[in-house]
Design a protein around this motif. Structure first.
Motif, PDB file in Angstrom:
ATOM      1  N   LYS A 108       0.892  -1.168   0.000  1.00 44.29           N
ATOM      2  CA  LYS A 108       0.000   0.000   0.000  1.00 44.29           C
ATOM      3  C   LYS A 108       0.924   1.210   0.000  1.00 44.29           C
ATOM      4  N   THR A 110       1.046   5.269   0.111  1.00 42.28           N
ATOM      5  CA  THR A 110       0.240   6.472   0.363  1.00 42.28           C
ATOM      6  C   THR A 110       1.091   7.714   0.133  1.00 42.28           C
ATOM      7  N   SER A 117      -4.040   6.739  -1.595  1.00 38.24           N
ATOM      8  CA  SER A 117      -3.275   5.483  -1.532  1.00 38.24           C
ATOM      9  C   SER A 117      -3.419   4.682  -2.819  1.00 38.24           C
TER      10      SER A 117
ATOM     11  N   CYS B  32      -7.686  -0.957   3.962  1.00 38.96           N
ATOM     12  CA  CYS B  32      -7.994   0.108   3.001  1.00 38.96           C
ATOM     13  C   CYS B  32      -9.235   0.853   3.480  1.00 38.96           C
TER      14      CYS B  32
END
Lengths: 286, 328
Positions: A108, A110, A117, B32
């Protein structure tokens, strides 16, 4: 283990991977590890490559530099044959407690400035992953349990314009943490850490290559297409029609018939396309 | 089983998600905000993601029970479908999902209670009736050991005997069904193609034998089962593949007790087909000549209606015409 992967990496198979590093010191260990040679180009970015199609570019530090390097390299490599390349960013990062020299794939990414993201799909097993935050200034307090660095977000955002997200990955090597702050970073250690990660790096490049080769092979356009495009005038729409027809012949196992059909059709573009269509409709119908 | 598990922040602390995560301690987890950040983004490739799909645990907002497309079901009752999951664990080359989503990851909506409420409300609006299909955007049962989906939803339909629930599946995950009391208004509809089509185009799907074994167990336990012979992909072998398929199927099942049998030709929206062709330019099925009508694409075949009629005739040697419908 390394030998097996090295064999696949330096064998006869193509390795269509672009490695992007921000700093020359990150390139330093990769050049001998991957048997790279200086790549002569008019680009303002330093580049290396090898005969297996592996390529390395040194972007410079920060988001803007990364964006510019990827744009530059993708223009240099542009082709209209649907062949893609994998993109791999290898670089250093900070983390609150992770040991120096440890490394992860980013799962991930960001952008600290925008809060947006991105999530590189994780197709490659065998390498641990971590969340990454891309910052504009080096992070000294590491507030979250993530890797902090300066290019990954731009890298992912930019490289996915030229390839598919599954083939765009970031590999981050820890260079600083709370006990070893960035001000005390000994740059000489960077190539050493990278060398120690040889097995993971080669595994990553090998697996990415395998996936991209399979993709490119399934999307390979029969050579006849290129020949015809250079021989006769085709409009943009005709090129698209011809490309699709060539791919259909290939999928139906009729690639060998392409040339004979074309030769019978003469040299008029409309006639060639209509002859190819008529023939495939006859043969392809079950 | 999954390359990664993505979890929406909002459902992270729910007991259902915690239980699911406990089953996969080794799988990397990524939090998320919303599943749309991960699923169906541009620059994603369904074909590549199928190599190592991830699971996304999410909350479904908005409409949860939708009107079923025309011709989807077996009668004229008001028909609806609901999707607790997007995407399928199997990899069938003819499947429209490949053209519908750019991502092959599985999205599992875990707010079952909200679905339950929406279904109950729709049933009540329909005076207690209607047909409710599960398995339009996914396989209903394939992820059952993880999702406990039918364990949860079957009892709801027990409360509404005039509403019908149909699970569309190719899965043999029937343990939860066999463990609970049979309800007469739940139908388990198993899809089949011929052996030849299956071995060419269906990947990771349980064998015909295994699926029949599962159906037989369900039928013997008192569950209503149905057969879906879809998609029919007609080729030069003519009827032979279907003769052997039907013989095998009806040797195993009590034909009189079969709830319904349907068949349907290979059809898909033109846009989906275009996307799939780009994904699989090397696939013979998508290189065949096609015809288009009303926004749908079909394989070109001169004697399609004759062949279909012959297949139906074959079917009627095993079942009654009243049990049969042709899928639009």
């Amino acid at each position: 283990m390394i030998k097996k992967f090295e064999k696949s990496l330096h064998g006869s198979e193509s390795t269509p991977v672009n490695i992007v590093v921000a700093h020359a010191l990150e390139a330093k260990a990769l050049i001998p590890m991957l048997h790279l040679q200086p790549f002569q180009t008019t680009s303002r970015f330093v580049q290396y490559g090898n005969s297996n199609n592996l390529h390395l570019i040194v972007s410079g530090i920060g988001r803007a530099a990364m964006e510019a390097a990827i744009t530059d390299l993708s223009q240099q490599q542009a082709n209209e044959e649907g062949q893609i390349r994998a993109w791999l960013n290898i670089g250093i990062a900070g983390h609150s407690k992770a040991p120096l020299g440890s490394a992860w794939l980013g799962n991930k990414i960001t952008c600290q400035v925008s809060g947006v993201s991105a999530y590189p799909p994780q197709l490659i097993a065998g390498i641990d992953s971590v969340a990454v935050i891309t910052v504009d200034e080096p992070e000294r307090t590491y507030p979250e349990d993530v890797a902090y660095e300066m290019e990954a977000f731009s890298f992912f955002e930019q490289a996915t314009k030229y390839s598919t997200a599954e083939l765009v990955q970031v590999f981050k090597i820890i260079s600083d943490n709370l006990e070893n702050p960035i001000e005390k970073l000994d740059f000489k250690n960077i190539p050493i850490w990278i060398r120690l990660l040889q097995e993971q790096i080669i595994l990553l490049i090998s697996k990415m290559s395998e996936i991209v080769r399979e993709h490119n092979d399934s999307h390979r356009i029969p050579g006849v297409y290129r020949e015809l495009c250079s021989r006769i005038h085709l409009t943009v729409n005709q090129k698209l029609q011809l490309k699709r027809l060539c791919l259909r012949y290939k999928a139906l196992g009729l690639e060998a018939d392409l040339e004979s059909v074309i030769s019978l059709a003469g040299s008029h573009s409309k006639q060639i396309i209509s002859q190819l269509s008529a023939q495939i409709d006859r043969v392809g119908k079950q | 089983m999954f390359s990664t598990i993505y979890i929406e922040e909002e459902v992270l602390e729910t007991s259902r998600v915690k239980n699911m995560l406990d089953r996969f301690p080794q799988v990397p987890r990524v939090v998320c905000e919303r599943y749309g950040e991960v699923f169906n983004r541009k620059s994603q490739n369904f074909r590549l993601q199928k190599k190592a799909p991830a699971l996304i645990l999410a909350k479904k907002y908005g409409s949860k029970v939708l009107v079923a497309p025309d011709g989807y079901g077996y009668n004229d009752s008001r028909s609806y479908y609901f999707s607790h999951m997007l995407n399928c664990v199997y990899d069938c080359r003819y499947c429209f999902l490949q053209g519908m989503y750019s991502s092959a990851n599985y999205v599992l909506f875990v707010n079952y209670e909200d679905f339950e409420e929406a279904i109950a409300s729709k049933i009540e609006k329909n005076s207690g009736g209607g047909v409710y299909y599960s398995g339009y955007d996914c396989d209903s049962l394939a992820l059952e050991p993880v999702s406990d989906f039918c364990k949860h939803f079957v009892p709801l339909f027990g409360e509404y005997p005039n509403a019908e629930l149909e699970f569309r599946t190719k899965s043999t995950q029937i343990r939860h069904l066999l463990e609970q009391p049979v309800i007469p208004n739940c139908v388990i509809a198993m899809s089949f193609t011929s052996h030849e089509a299956g071995s060419r185009w269906e990947h990771k799907v349980p064998s015909i034998d295994k699926r029949l074994e599962a159906l037989q167990k369900l039928q013997l336990a008192g569950w209503r089962v149905a057969l879906r012979f879809e998609p029919l992909i007609l080729d030069s072998q003519g009827l032979t593949p279907y003769e052997s398929l039907f013989a095998q199927v009806f040797a195993k099942l009590d034909a009189r007790k079969i709830h319904s049998v349907s068949s349907g030709l290979f059809r898909m929206p033109i846009d989906f087909h275009k996307r799939i062709v780009k994904l699989y330019p090397d696939e013979e099925l998508f290189a065949r000549p096609t015809t288009t009508a009303d926004g749908m694409i079909a394989l070109k075949s001169e004697d399609e209606s004759l062949q279909l009629a012959a297949i139906e005739k074959l079917l009627f040697s095993h079942i009654s015409p009243q049990q049969y419908y042709r899928c639009a």
